[in-house]
Structure formats: C-alpha cells, structure tokens
Design a protein around this motif. Structure first.
Motif, PDB file in Angstrom:
ATOM      1  N   VAL A  28      11.717  -2.624 -15.279  1.00 26.42           N
ATOM      2  CA  VAL A  28      12.994  -2.509 -15.976  1.00 26.42           C
ATOM      3  C   VAL A  28      13.943  -1.746 -15.068  1.00 26.42           C
ATOM      4  CG1 VAL A  28      14.187  -1.558 -17.980  1.00 26.42           C
ATOM      5  CG2 VAL A  28      11.878  -2.497 -18.237  1.00 26.42           C
ATOM      6  N   LEU A  29      15.025  -2.401 -14.654  1.00 21.68           N
ATOM      7  CA  LEU A  29      16.063  -1.747 -13.878  1.00 21.68           C
ATOM      8  C   LEU A  29      17.174  -1.381 -14.846  1.00 21.68           C
ATOM      9  CD1 LEU A  29      14.463  -3.532 -11.772  1.00 21.68           C
ATOM     10  CD2 LEU A  29      16.482  -3.268 -10.367  1.00 21.68           C
ATOM     11  N   SER A  30      17.466  -0.101 -14.962  1.00 23.75           N
ATOM     12  CA  SER A  30      18.392   0.359 -15.985  1.00 23.75           C
ATOM     13  C   SER A  30      19.371   1.375 -15.418  1.00 23.75           C
ATOM     14  CB  SER A  30      17.597   0.996 -17.133  1.00 23.75           C
ATOM     15  OG  SER A  30      18.471   1.595 -18.059  1.00 23.75           O
ATOM     16  N   GLY A  31      20.595   1.271 -15.854  1.00 25.74           N
ATOM     17  CA  GLY A  31      21.605   2.261 -15.500  1.00 25.74           C
ATOM     18  C   GLY A  31      21.684   3.384 -16.513  1.00 25.74           C
ATOM     19  N   GLU A  32      20.851   3.303 -17.531  1.00 30.45           N
ATOM     20  CA  GLU A  32      20.852   4.334 -18.574  1.00 30.45           C
ATOM     21  C   GLU A  32      20.168   5.602 -18.082  1.00 30.45           C
ATOM     22  OE1 GLU A  32      20.501   1.616 -22.572  1.00 30.45           O
ATOM     23  OE2 GLU A  32      18.736   2.626 -21.823  1.00 30.45           O
ATOM     24  N   ARG A  68      11.159 -10.882   0.639  1.00 27.51           N
ATOM     25  CA  ARG A  68      10.899 -10.796  -0.806  1.00 27.51           C
ATOM     26  C   ARG A  68      10.703  -9.320  -1.135  1.00 27.51           C
ATOM     27  NH1 ARG A  68       6.442 -14.277  -2.019  1.00 27.51           N
ATOM     28  NH2 ARG A  68       4.972 -12.573  -1.864  1.00 27.51           N
ATOM     29  N   LEU A  69      11.483  -8.827  -2.082  1.00 26.91           N
ATOM     30  CA  LEU A  69      11.375  -7.444  -2.546  1.00 26.91           C
ATOM     31  C   LEU A  69      10.710  -7.466  -3.906  1.00 26.91           C
ATOM     32  CD1 LEU A  69      11.933  -4.432  -2.197  1.00 26.91           C
ATOM     33  CD2 LEU A  69      14.250  -4.837  -3.062  1.00 26.91           C
ATOM     34  N   GLU A  70       9.499  -6.920  -3.971  1.00 26.79           N
ATOM     35  CA  GLU A  70       8.706  -6.948  -5.197  1.00 26.79           C
ATOM     36  C   GLU A  70       8.828  -5.619  -5.939  1.00 26.79           C
ATOM     37  OE1 GLU A  70       5.139  -9.875  -3.607  1.00 26.79           O
ATOM     38  OE2 GLU A  70       4.757  -7.728  -3.736  1.00 26.79           O
ATOM     39  N   PHE A  71       8.978  -5.708  -7.257  1.00 28.12           N
ATOM     40  CA  PHE A  71       9.067  -4.527  -8.104  1.00 28.12           C
ATOM     41  C   PHE A  71       7.805  -4.427  -8.953  1.00 28.12           C
ATOM     42  CE2 PHE A  71      13.412  -5.284  -7.000  1.00 28.12           C
ATOM     43  CZ  PHE A  71      13.976  -4.024  -6.928  1.00 28.12           C
ATOM     44  N   ALA A  72       7.082  -3.315  -8.796  1.00 28.59           N
ATOM     45  CA  ALA A  72       5.913  -3.057  -9.632  1.00 28.59           C
ATOM     46  C   ALA A  72       6.392  -2.688 -11.034  1.00 28.59           C
ATOM     47  CB  ALA A  72       5.088  -1.917  -9.033  1.00 28.59           C
ATOM     48  N   ILE A  92       9.861   1.742 -15.127  1.00 33.01           N
ATOM     49  CA  ILE A  92      11.291   1.897 -15.393  1.00 33.01           C
ATOM     50  C   ILE A  92      11.941   2.494 -14.160  1.00 33.01           C
ATOM     51  CG2 ILE A  92      13.035   3.047 -16.805  1.00 33.01           C
ATOM     52  CD1 ILE A  92      11.029   2.951 -19.119  1.00 33.01           C
ATOM     53  N   TYR A  93      12.969   1.840 -13.676  1.00 34.83           N
ATOM     54  CA  TYR A  93      13.737   2.293 -12.526  1.00 34.83           C
ATOM     55  C   TYR A  93      15.126   2.667 -13.012  1.00 34.83           C
ATOM     56  CZ  TYR A  93      10.033  -0.143  -9.977  1.00 34.83           C
ATOM     57  OH  TYR A  93       8.817  -0.576  -9.505  1.00 34.83           O
ATOM     58  N   ARG A  94      15.477   3.924 -12.933  1.00 28.78           N
ATOM     59  CA  ARG A  94      16.794   4.400 -13.360  1.00 28.78           C
ATOM     60  C   ARG A  94      17.740   4.302 -12.164  1.00 28.78           C
ATOM     61  NH1 ARG A  94      16.308   4.723 -18.713  1.00 28.78           N
ATOM     62  NH2 ARG A  94      14.499   5.887 -19.383  1.00 28.78           N
ATOM     63  N   LEU A  95      18.689   3.404 -12.241  1.00 30.65           N
ATOM     64  CA  LEU A  95      19.627   3.194 -11.137  1.00 30.65           C
ATOM     65  C   LEU A  95      20.757   4.214 -11.201  1.00 30.65           C
ATOM     66  CD1 LEU A  95      19.913  -0.697 -11.201  1.00 30.65           C
ATOM     67  CD2 LEU A  95      18.443   0.720  -9.761  1.00 30.65           C
ATOM     68  N   GLN A  96      21.019   4.843 -10.086  1.00 23.43           N
ATOM     69  CA  GLN A  96      22.143   5.767  -9.980  1.00 23.43           C
ATOM     70  C   GLN A  96      23.411   5.027  -9.565  1.00 23.43           C
ATOM     71  OE1 GLN A  96      21.797   9.061 -10.865  1.00 23.43           O
ATOM     72  NE2 GLN A  96      19.756   8.374 -11.454  1.00 23.43           N
ATOM     73  N   ALA A 154       0.810  -1.213   0.000  1.00 24.07           N
ATOM     74  CA  ALA A 154       0.000   0.000   0.000  1.00 24.07           C
ATOM     75  C   ALA A 154       0.850   1.273   0.000  1.00 24.07           C
ATOM     76  CB  ALA A 154      -0.930   0.012   1.215  1.00 24.07           C
ATOM     77  N   GLN A 155       2.062   1.194   0.548  1.00 16.55           N
ATOM     78  CA  GLN A 155       2.948   2.352   0.630  1.00 16.55           C
ATOM     79  C   GLN A 155       4.354   1.956   0.183  1.00 16.55           C
ATOM     80  OE1 GLN A 155       2.518   3.436   4.772  1.00 16.55           O
ATOM     81  NE2 GLN A 155       1.009   4.984   4.235  1.00 16.55           N
ATOM     82  N   PRO A 156       4.533   1.728  -1.125  1.00 18.54           N
ATOM     83  CA  PRO A 156       5.832   1.255  -1.617  1.00 18.54           C
ATOM     84  C   PRO A 156       6.892   2.357  -1.638  1.00 18.54           C
ATOM     85  CG  PRO A 156       4.353   1.634  -3.449  1.00 18.54           C
ATOM     86  CD  PRO A 156       3.544   1.852  -2.194  1.00 18.54           C
ATOM     87  N   TRP A 157       8.140   1.909  -1.636  1.00 16.18           N
ATOM     88  CA  TRP A 157       9.244   2.837  -1.856  1.00 16.18           C
ATOM     89  C   TRP A 157       9.272   3.196  -3.332  1.00 16.18           C
ATOM     90  CZ3 TRP A 157      11.539  -1.580   1.063  1.00 16.18           C
ATOM     91  CH2 TRP A 157      11.563  -1.324   2.435  1.00 16.18           C
ATOM     92  N   ARG A 158       9.938   4.298  -3.656  1.00 12.72           N
ATOM     93  CA  ARG A 158      10.006   4.752  -5.052  1.00 12.72           C
ATOM     94  C   ARG A 158      11.252   4.244  -5.768  1.00 12.72           C
ATOM     95  NH1 ARG A 158      12.238   9.016  -7.650  1.00 12.72           N
ATOM     96  NH2 ARG A 158      11.222   9.665  -9.550  1.00 12.72           N
ATOM     97  N   THR A 159      12.396   4.241  -5.094  1.00  9.25           N
ATOM     98  CA  THR A 159      13.645   3.901  -5.781  1.00  9.25           C
ATOM     99  C   THR A 159      14.236   2.584  -5.277  1.00  9.25           C
ATOM    100  OG1 THR A 159      15.002   5.142  -4.202  1.00  9.25           O
ATOM    101  CG2 THR A 159      14.199   6.339  -6.152  1.00  9.25           C
ATOM    102  N   PRO A 160      14.827   1.811  -6.179  1.00  5.60           N
ATOM    103  CA  PRO A 160      15.473   0.566  -5.770  1.00  5.60           C
ATOM    104  C   PRO A 160      16.623   0.786  -4.786  1.00  5.60           C
ATOM    105  CG  PRO A 160      15.122   0.573  -8.133  1.00  5.60           C
ATOM    106  CD  PRO A 160      14.801   1.955  -7.638  1.00  5.60           C
ATOM    107  N   GLU A 161      17.332   1.908  -4.906  1.00  4.56           N
ATOM    108  CA  GLU A 161      18.453   2.171  -3.999  1.00  4.56           C
ATOM    109  C   GLU A 161      17.981   2.297  -2.561  1.00  4.56           C
ATOM    110  OE1 GLU A 161      19.735   3.821  -8.039  1.00  4.56           O
ATOM    111  OE2 GLU A 161      17.913   3.914  -6.858  1.00  4.56           O
TER     112      GLU A 161
END
Length: 160
Positions: free
Chosen positions: A101-105, A68-72, A75-79, A42-49
C-alpha cells in the motif's frame, strides 16, 4: 518435417522468453529494508522515494535497460509523489508476495481536548470537551498548507 519445425519453434520461443526475462534488471523495496542497501531481493531498499531516486539514476547510467521495481507487502508512507523523468527504457512497478500500500496519509496521534481559553470561547459551549487537537509537527506534518487555499492543504478525517 512439421514435427521438427514445431519443436524448433518452441525452443526458439522459449529461449527468446528467457532472454527477454533476463534483460530486465530487478530492484526491490520492503518496509523491512534499508535505504543504504543495494536494492536487491536480499537487500531491499526501505522507502519508495529512495528506490525511485536510485532507479532513476540507474536508468540514466544504463540507457535502454529495462527495470522492474518490486514492492514487498506492507504500508509505504510517501512523503512526496514518486516521479520518474525522461526514462529511456521500460519501467515496471509491481507487487510481489502480497499487497503493498503506497499512501500519502500520515497517522496523527496524541489527540487531546482543547484547553486554551481563547480557543474555547470561539466555539459553542456545548462543544467544549468534545473538540480535540494534536501537534501536527510532532506527527511529522511540517506544512499542512494554507487554510484559504483548498487545493493545497491536508484534509483530516477522524474515525474513518
């Protein structure tokens, strides 16, 4: 007798499965989340970091607790790379309800033709007007790496 034994076995297996599922703590990340949130569905985090740091801290404080860490979808832009260290229990990263999509781009915007005379005189005359430049810092790229060091720099692709 066999029928009762088989029924008892099914009940035991079902309860063991439910018990195993309830032993996993579930956290969630979503592009629409908030890094100040609790990391629940109900209250997810925004960034994977942030999620990685919070999960790491949780697992250190709750030794042996599976997570378990679930990703909705999104696109997640990884810093920076996601890193987990010295985990004392299973950690599962999984997608839910679609494709994350986890991306470093980082998309680079604001491309403009090169107009600096000092730069233009270094290129062939027929290239003038066809070479573009962009402000990397304005696009969030603080350190592109050394040009001489091919292992520590950003590669740029234009048009695919």
């Amino acid at each position: 007798m066999k029928h009762k034994f088989f029924t008892l076995l099914l009940i035991l297996l079902s309860s063991a499965r439910l018990s195993a599922q309830s032993d996993v703590v579930i956290f969630r990340v979503s592009p629409e989340g908030d890094d100040a949130a609790s990391g629940t569905q109900a209250q997810p985090w925004r960034t994977p970091e942030v999620a990685a740091a919070q999960v790491q801290a949780y697992m250190e404080a709750h030794s042996g607790q599976a997570v378990r860490l679930e990703f909705a979808p999104g696109i997640y832009r990884l810093q920076q790379p996601l890193a987990f260290q010295d985990l004392n229990a299973p950690l599962t990263l999984t997608a839910v309800e679609g494709l994350p999509v986890l991306s470093g781009e980082l998309p680079v915007e604001g491309w403009q033709p090169v107009t600096d005379p000092a730069v233009l005189q270094k290129m062939p005359p027929q290239a003038a007007g066809h070479v573009l430049q962009a402000d990397l810092q304005a696009n969030g790229i603080k350190e592109p790496g050394a040009v001489a060091d091919r292992t520590d720099r950003i590669d740029f692709y234009c048009g695919g």
